[in-house]
Design a protein around this motif. Structure first.
Motif, PDB file in Angstrom:
ATOM      1  N   LYS A  47      16.890   1.332 -40.502  1.00  0.00           N
ATOM      2  CA  LYS A  47      15.787   2.208 -40.921  1.00  0.00           C
ATOM      3  C   LYS A  47      16.051   3.664 -40.558  1.00  0.00           C
ATOM      4  O   LYS A  47      15.643   4.577 -41.290  1.00  0.00           O
ATOM      5  N   ASP A  64       6.453   9.738 -49.785  1.00  0.00           N
ATOM      6  CA  ASP A  64       6.222   8.297 -49.666  1.00  0.00           C
ATOM      7  C   ASP A  64       7.389   7.618 -48.952  1.00  0.00           C
ATOM      8  O   ASP A  64       7.184   6.775 -48.079  1.00  0.00           O
ATOM      9  N   LYS A  65       8.611   7.972 -49.316  1.00  0.00           N
ATOM     10  CA  LYS A  65       9.784   7.395 -48.649  1.00  0.00           C
ATOM     11  C   LYS A  65       9.827   7.827 -47.190  1.00  0.00           C
ATOM     12  O   LYS A  65      10.115   7.025 -46.304  1.00  0.00           O
ATOM     13  N   ARG A  67       7.325   8.697 -45.243  1.00  0.00           N
ATOM     14  CA  ARG A  67       6.259   7.975 -44.529  1.00  0.00           C
ATOM     15  C   ARG A  67       6.675   6.533 -44.271  1.00  0.00           C
ATOM     16  O   ARG A  67       6.498   6.006 -43.176  1.00  0.00           O
ATOM     17  N   ASN A  68       7.247   5.877 -45.282  1.00  0.00           N
ATOM     18  CA  ASN A  68       7.687   4.491 -45.122  1.00  0.00           C
ATOM     19  C   ASN A  68       8.806   4.373 -44.092  1.00  0.00           C
ATOM     20  O   ASN A  68       8.821   3.416 -43.298  1.00  0.00           O
ATOM     21  N   ASN A  69       9.755   5.316 -44.105  1.00  0.00           N
ATOM     22  CA  ASN A  69      10.833   5.321 -43.111  1.00  0.00           C
ATOM     23  C   ASN A  69      10.267   5.401 -41.698  1.00  0.00           C
ATOM     24  O   ASN A  69      10.642   4.610 -40.820  1.00  0.00           O
ATOM     25  N   HIS A  71       7.188   4.793 -40.670  1.00  0.00           N
ATOM     26  CA  HIS A  71       6.362   3.620 -40.352  1.00  0.00           C
ATOM     27  C   HIS A  71       7.248   2.448 -39.919  1.00  0.00           C
ATOM     28  O   HIS A  71       6.957   1.783 -38.923  1.00  0.00           O
TER      29      HIS A  71
END
Length: 94
Positions: A47, A64-65, A67-69, A71
């Protein structure tokens, strides 16, 4: 950072990512096993590489990417945080 350097780092990231992801995929640990934290370390590295790629991709950061990374990194890190203040010999068995 010049574009050639950026592209080289991104390319290196893909090679590292492939090796780390393969190691994580092949790791036999299951949740609750003594080896679980080692597998989680591999997933955390995976990650982190995704975050590197997101951060260095040319253009605006895809939020979005990003934030996802973050998270995913924080979620996996939770398994290590109870041990953050312990000395290596003082760790509890998970």
């Amino acid at each position: 950072m010049d574009e050639l350097t950026r592209a080289g780092i991104i390319e290196s990231g893909w090679r590292i990512h492939a090796a780390v992801e393969e190691a994580a995929f092949r790791h036999p640990a299951v949740k609750g096993s003594p080896e679980w934290l080692e597998k989680q370390r591999l997933l955390l590295a995976d990650k982190a590489i995704h975050l590197l790629q997101t951060a260095l991709k040319p253009g605006e950061i895809e939020l979005d990417k990003f934030r996802n990374n973050l998270h995913a990194i924080f979620t996996i890190s939770d398994g290590f945080l109870p041990h953050a203040g312990a000395q290596s010999g003082d760790r509890e068995t998970v």
